[in-house]
Design an enzyme around this catalytic site. Sequence first.
Site, PDB file in Angstrom:
ATOM      1  N   HIS A 298      36.298  92.234  45.864  1.00 22.33           N
ATOM      2  CA  HIS A 298      35.798  92.785  45.076  1.00 22.33           C
ATOM      3  C   HIS A 298      36.897  93.079  44.029  1.00 22.33           C
ATOM      4  O   HIS A 298      36.751  94.623  44.653  1.00 22.33           O
ATOM      5  CB  HIS A 298      34.262  93.112  45.140  1.00 22.33           C
ATOM      6  CG  HIS A 298      33.839  93.307  43.400  1.00 22.33           C
ATOM      7  ND1 HIS A 298      33.215  92.621  42.536  1.00 22.33           N
ATOM      8  CD2 HIS A 298      34.035  93.988  42.866  1.00 22.33           C
ATOM      9  CE1 HIS A 298      32.337  93.012  41.535  1.00 22.33           C
ATOM     10  NE2 HIS A 298      33.261  94.437  41.555  1.00 22.33           N
ATOM     11  N   HIS A 341      29.150 101.955  46.655  1.00 18.20           N
ATOM     12  CA  HIS A 341      30.372 103.547  46.420  1.00 18.20           C
ATOM     13  C   HIS A 341      29.676 103.769  46.062  1.00 18.20           C
ATOM     14  O   HIS A 341      28.472 104.429  45.401  1.00 18.20           O
ATOM     15  CB  HIS A 341      31.348 103.351  45.581  1.00 18.20           C
ATOM     16  CG  HIS A 341      31.162 102.241  44.343  1.00 18.20           C
ATOM     17  ND1 HIS A 341      29.902 101.896  43.356  1.00 18.20           N
ATOM     18  CD2 HIS A 341      31.686 102.705  42.811  1.00 18.20           C
ATOM     19  CE1 HIS A 341      30.019 101.183  42.841  1.00 18.20           C
ATOM     20  NE2 HIS A 341      30.836 102.343  41.940  1.00 18.20           N
ATOM     21  N   GLU A 347      29.664 107.769  35.348  1.00 17.25           N
ATOM     22  CA  GLU A 347      29.049 105.961  35.638  1.00 17.25           C
ATOM     23  C   GLU A 347      28.599 106.115  34.085  1.00 17.25           C
ATOM     24  O   GLU A 347      27.012 106.035  35.140  1.00 17.25           O
ATOM     25  CB  GLU A 347      29.475 105.213  36.091  1.00 17.25           C
ATOM     26  CG  GLU A 347      30.732 105.345  37.389  1.00 17.25           C
ATOM     27  CD  GLU A 347      30.833 104.220  38.315  1.00 17.25           C
ATOM     28  OE1 GLU A 347      29.511 103.389  38.644  1.00 17.25           O
ATOM     29  OE2 GLU A 347      31.503 104.173  39.180  1.00 17.25           O
ATOM     30  N   TYR A 356      22.575  91.881  33.502  1.00 15.97           N
ATOM     31  CA  TYR A 356      23.560  92.376  34.841  1.00 15.97           C
ATOM     32  C   TYR A 356      23.308  91.874  36.142  1.00 15.97           C
ATOM     33  O   TYR A 356      22.156  92.353  36.299  1.00 15.97           O
ATOM     34  CB  TYR A 356      23.373  93.347  34.133  1.00 15.97           C
ATOM     35  CG  TYR A 356      24.919  94.477  34.719  1.00 15.97           C
ATOM     36  CD1 TYR A 356      26.069  94.038  35.158  1.00 15.97           C
ATOM     37  CD2 TYR A 356      24.834  95.412  36.279  1.00 15.97           C
ATOM     38  CE1 TYR A 356      27.195  94.495  35.944  1.00 15.97           C
ATOM     39  CE2 TYR A 356      25.371  95.722  37.091  1.00 15.97           C
ATOM     40  CZ  TYR A 356      26.650  95.374  36.795  1.00 15.97           C
ATOM     41  OH  TYR A 356      27.827  95.712  37.624  1.00 15.97           O
ATOM     42  N   HIS A 371      25.272 107.209  36.897  1.00 16.16           N
ATOM     43  CA  HIS A 371      25.348 107.519  38.623  1.00 16.16           C
ATOM     44  C   HIS A 371      26.583 109.127  38.489  1.00 16.16           C
ATOM     45  O   HIS A 371      27.816 108.220  37.957  1.00 16.16           O
ATOM     46  CB  HIS A 371      25.686 106.443  38.950  1.00 16.16           C
ATOM     47  CG  HIS A 371      24.304 105.024  38.772  1.00 16.16           C
ATOM     48  ND1 HIS A 371      25.299 103.068  38.207  1.00 16.16           N
ATOM     49  CD2 HIS A 371      23.616 105.349  39.659  1.00 16.16           C
ATOM     50  CE1 HIS A 371      24.112 103.111  38.455  1.00 16.16           C
ATOM     51  NE2 HIS A 371      23.709 103.756  38.998  1.00 16.16           N
ATOM     52  N   HIS A 377      25.725 104.657  44.889  1.00 23.09           N
ATOM     53  CA  HIS A 377      25.181 102.861  43.611  1.00 23.09           C
ATOM     54  C   HIS A 377      25.574 101.669  44.549  1.00 23.09           C
ATOM     55  O   HIS A 377      26.604 101.922  45.036  1.00 23.09           O
ATOM     56  CB  HIS A 377      24.741 104.152  42.466  1.00 23.09           C
ATOM     57  CG  HIS A 377      26.295 103.837  41.942  1.00 23.09           C
ATOM     58  ND1 HIS A 377      27.396 105.205  42.352  1.00 23.09           N
ATOM     59  CD2 HIS A 377      27.185 102.817  41.223  1.00 23.09           C
ATOM     60  CE1 HIS A 377      28.600 105.023  41.729  1.00 23.09           C
ATOM     61  NE2 HIS A 377      28.155 103.599  41.150  1.00 23.09           N
TER      62      HIS A 377
END
Length: 442
Positions: A298, A341, A347, A356, A371, A377
Amino acid sequence: MFISLFSFAQYLSGFGSHFESEDPRFPNALPAGQNSPQKCPYGLYAEQLSGSAFTVPRTENTRSWLYRIRPSVVHQPFKRFEGVAPFLRGTGWDEQAPNPNQMRWNPFDLPAAGAEVDFVAGLHTVCGAGDVRGRHGLAIHVYLANSSMKDTAFYNSDGDFLIVPQQGPLDITTEFGRLYVKPNEICVIPQGVRFTVALEGPSRGYILEVYDGHFRLPDLGPIGANGLANPRDFLTPTAHFEDRLVEGYRIVSKFQGALFVATQGHSPFDVVAWHGNYVPYKYDLARFMVINSVSFDHCDPSIFTVLTCPSNRPGTAIADFVIFPPRWSVQEHTFRPPYYHRNCMSEFMGLIFGRYEAKEGGFLPGGASLHSMMTPHGPDHRCFEGASNAELKPERIADGTQAFMFESSLSMAVTKWGEETCQKLDARYYECWQALEKHFRL
């Protein structure tokens, strides 16, 4: 030139370009060969609007020349703003104790029926960092409005506004011309540019404000010359003026995080012609050219950056504007949603419409999440289990969805309005991860 089907707005295309425009009703309103002649055509006044210091390198120098019926200095003294007080912050981020928890807000409430709240009165600061006096930092606001601004213009002395409509289009008149901005489009109003907002009904959206500099396109590096947000897709309005006498026309200024108002006897949108590269603009997020992995793993969200406001540290941003648009997902041997992560960036995410992929349950259009720096998260339990066991075949993801992120290298504080007054903070957000199980096997 691009002509919109909406609001009869006309546009010039390109990002960072040196444009020139004049209202077609008054040809040759731009002075020929110079910026400030002894007498401007049609008896206009020449006025420069600077977006940078005069002596910065040419590649960073931004300014525009406006040729207007009256100079903008013709107004009464500024006084403290009175009326429906917006919940704005721009300095002194210590009104609340620090909170490192994951935060999620349910959709922010629109104004109650019967109340008239325009764009300025509907501004509310959710979080931010830095200081407007030192010209370093950012703030994140939402606007919650249901009424057009009436004989009122607004300008931000503190920084640039990147506006993300979520519900309801914005019909924006600026000194440079008109912008019609719908959900799934964004616009940027640079520091100092005066504008007014007309609405067609209840309207909600997000605003990223930066104090340090201006937004620019991110570097593409190994991607090459093309991709992500292409310069040709950014639209700047063409000159369109009004010569209107108005008793008590209000000019609202956001200065050092506070609002002030002055009155004058005419509309400020009396610019007959202009030229320069310091301009408002809009962009359709559907035109973003997505880059992604076609093998495994990803990719980091930086590949989805639309605009960035860099800091003095190479590769590090005061703020990035990132989107997660509809796209194909084809990676092999890969957990495809975002990985878990802890990030050295803050963020803030919002959802314009849709669902989402990593949190389909509680993350709703018109809401948000934050976050903070180094706060862990990632996908909720249902997303993790589903993606871990899914058949890995090519699939479309995020169709009918547009999520975005304001990401910053600064550690942001949440305002009292964001943490308490709005009453939209989801105290049960943490529960979406509690069902994650131990899968470890000896």
